[in-house]
Enzyme design. Structure first.
Site, PDB file in Angstrom:
ATOM      1  N   HIS A  56       0.837  -1.224   0.000  1.00 15.13           N
ATOM      2  CA  HIS A  56       0.000   0.000   0.000  1.00 15.13           C
ATOM      3  C   HIS A  56       0.861   1.258   0.000  1.00 15.13           C
ATOM      4  CE1 HIS A  56      -3.885  -2.070   0.562  1.00 15.13           C
ATOM      5  NE2 HIS A  56      -3.207  -2.905   1.330  1.00 15.13           N
ATOM      6  N   ASN A 129     -10.452  -2.444   2.467  1.00 17.21           N
ATOM      7  CA  ASN A 129     -10.146  -2.443   1.034  1.00 17.21           C
ATOM      8  C   ASN A 129     -11.408  -2.111   0.254  1.00 17.21           C
ATOM      9  OD1 ASN A 129      -7.361  -3.141   0.924  1.00 17.21           O
ATOM     10  ND2 ASN A 129      -7.851  -5.287   1.325  1.00 17.21           N
ATOM     11  N   TYR A 339       0.438  -4.010  11.827  1.00 13.23           N
ATOM     12  CA  TYR A 339       0.308  -2.626  11.363  1.00 13.23           C
ATOM     13  C   TYR A 339       0.976  -1.657  12.334  1.00 13.23           C
ATOM     14  CZ  TYR A 339      -2.481  -3.565   7.272  1.00 13.23           C
ATOM     15  OH  TYR A 339      -2.882  -3.982   6.025  1.00 13.23           O
TER      16      TYR A 339
END
Ligand code: NDP
Length: 505
Positions: A56, A129, A339
């Site tokens: 990303h 997404n 993350y």
């Protein structure tokens, strides 16, 4: 141009007398090491790039508002969902998955749809997404999957062989691959696509009751996609089509909006559904759990500084608030770790001190020191550990999450293919049947395009999976391969001939 009222300084605040000429011995040089203004400038330039996101990396973002239109206190104590009309400031960052930071926007790829809600009880992040499912259901496969999407170590080129090799040996990817290769796999921009939280999360209310939940963001602008030839033409005209579209639509006051919906499943239903409701390769059929409209998301404010506010924006599913919890979804659990860990690496230990990541509510924690710690004082300097006798912040049992009820206490590396609820084909058949003839035809040719250069052995393995979804799926792709001129699927004098040997890149 008006005259700027400020004088330039160094980073230490010292006024700069001359920003045009470096300090030299003679008008022609050499320069002096003591020219600290020159050195500071060059040193800063050397440090302007931070590690780009491993996935990303190419992104576009904007600020906005979430307005609640349906009170959800029955399901969740999260304040963002309590009180019709409540507005919560938020940030969105959209992205492609595989391309690097400089990649073209109009590429066939999944789009990231990350949201940060600045709620009164802390930041809530939903890292979704534009598709409701994902390629894998076990996070152990994630680094391998991403390696197939990135560059080959020797050729330094993207490798369709690696992609189809992995997918054809991981049939749980079929649902996502079919969406990726369908019209929705190449949206014209981010305003004209849906967003999905994708994972199953949970709501829990004041009574300690838990519900499973999925989040959906339905575009109010309508869906728009490009075909492969249109996408290629756009890339030739501009590599920044999505950035241009988002930035200028907001700048011109044409604010994009999404209708926010949730699907809610009572906790014990998870044992009854024929599909595993925590499998990230699955949707919850709308007929089983109808979407409930709960609000509107509007993006209405461009960032002032792209790097500071979008490149440094740190989204993580670990940012949860009371009333919103996780689920047994294995990929979600890995992301809760991964993350936040990525941000500590990219931005520094205290990345949540960066203004775009900072909660709007007071923050009281005992993490000490470390990179970028800008917290100068504790309310009481003696209360720098916990428990303490000096009035430092304490835990709040009122926000305790109800216990998670699980059936089994067996620990093992369970084979995910042995769980009937994880069937890789049934839901993809439902999706395939939604497509009209035109959509099917474009799906077949998009797949054939993406298979150019892939050895026949790998393609044949993938075709077996397509045939299990619907025999028409396999036949359609096979015909498209012949029409595409793939070297192993040639058409000569109107006859189809297939080479038996593999063709390597
Ligand atoms: P429904 O007919 O009730 O729902 C269909 C969903 O599919 C709608 O959300 C719609 O999104 C979306 N959709 C419609 N056309 C396309 C398309 N050409 N490409 C991708 N998505 C499309 O059926 P089910 O809920 O039983 O689901 C059937 C299949 O639809 C699933 O297997 C899944 O692949 C797909 N789907 C299901 C979703 C879900 O949450 N149940 C969400 C998205 C896709 P929209 O309203 O924006 O048109």
């Amino acid at each position: 141009m008006s005259k700027c009222p400020y004088h330039q300084t160094t980073t230490a605040g010292s006024p700069i007398a001359d920003n045009q000429n470096s300090l030299s011995v003679d008008s022609r040089g050499p320069l002096l090491l003591q020219d600290w203004q020159l050195i500071e400038k060059l040193a800063h330039q050397n440090r302007e790039r931070i590690p780009e996101r491993t996935v990303h990396a190419k992104g576009w973002g904007a600020f906005g508002t979430f307005k609640l239109t349906k009170d959800l206190s029955e399901y969740t104590r999260a304040k963002i969902f309590n009180g019709v009309g409540k507005e919560t400031k938020m940030l969105a960052r959209f992205s492609t998955v595989a391309g690097e930071m400089g990649a073209a926007d109009a590429e066939r790829d999944v789009r990231g749809f990350s949201l940060k809600f600045y709620t009164e009880e802390g930041n809530w992040d939903l890292v979704g997404n534009n598709t409701p499912v994902f390629f894998i259901r076990d996070p152990l496969k994630f680094p391998d999957f991403i390696h197939t999407q990135k560059r080959h170590p020797r050729t330094n080129l993207r490798s369709p062989t690696a992609m189809w090799d992995f997918w054809s040996q991981s049939p749980e990817s079929l649902h996502q691959v079919t969406i990726l290769m369908s019209d929705r796999g190449l949206p014209t921009d981010v305003r004209h696509m849906n967003g999905y939280g994708s994972h199953t999360y949970s709501f829990w209310n004041e009574n300690g009751e838990r519900f499973w939940v999925k989040f959906h963001f339905k575009t109010q602008q309508g869906h728009r996609h490009w075909t492969n030839p249109e996408g290629q033409q756009k890339v030739g005209e501009s590599r920044e089509t999505t950035q241009e579209d988002l930035y200028y639509s907001i700048e011109n006051g044409d604010y994009p909006k999404w209708t926010v919906q949730v699907q809610i499943m009572p906790e014990l239903d998870a044992e009854k559904t024929s599909y595993n409701p925590f499998d990230l390769t699955k949707v919850w059929p709308h007929a089983d759990y109808p979407p409930i409209e709960i609000g509107v998301l509007e993006l209405n404010h461009n960032p002032e500084n792209y790097f500071a506010q979008i490149e440094q924006a740190a989204f993580s599913p670990s940012n949860a608030v009371p009333g919103i919890g996780f689920s047994p979804d294995k990929v979600l659990q890995a992301r809760v770790f991964s993350y936040a860990d990525a941000h500590r690496y990219r931005l520094g230990t205290h990345y949540e001190n960066i203004p775009v990541n900072r909660p709007i509510c007071p923050v009281h924690h005992y993490h000490k020191d470390g990179q970028m710690n800008i917290q100068e004082h504790f309310p009481n300097p003696d209360a720098y550990y916990e428990p303490n006798s000096f009035g430092g912040p304490t835990q709040n049992p009122d926000v305790k999450e109800p216990p998670l009820k699980l059936n089994s206490n067996i620990v093992d590396r369970f084979n995910h293919r042995e769980d009937e609820g994880n069937n890789d084909y049934i839901q993809v058949t439902g999706l395939f049947n939604l497509f009209d003839d035109g959509e099917k035809s474009r799906l077949f040719s998009n797949i054939a395009d993406a298979m150019q250069g892939v050895p026949k052995e790998i393609i044949e393995r993938q075709l077996v999976h397509f045939s299990r979804i619907n025999p028409d799926y396999e036949t359609g792709v096979r015909k498209a391969l012949h029409a595409s001129g793939h070297s192993s699927y040639q058409q000569q004098d109107g006859h189809i001939t297939e080479q038996t040997d593999g063709h390597s890149e």
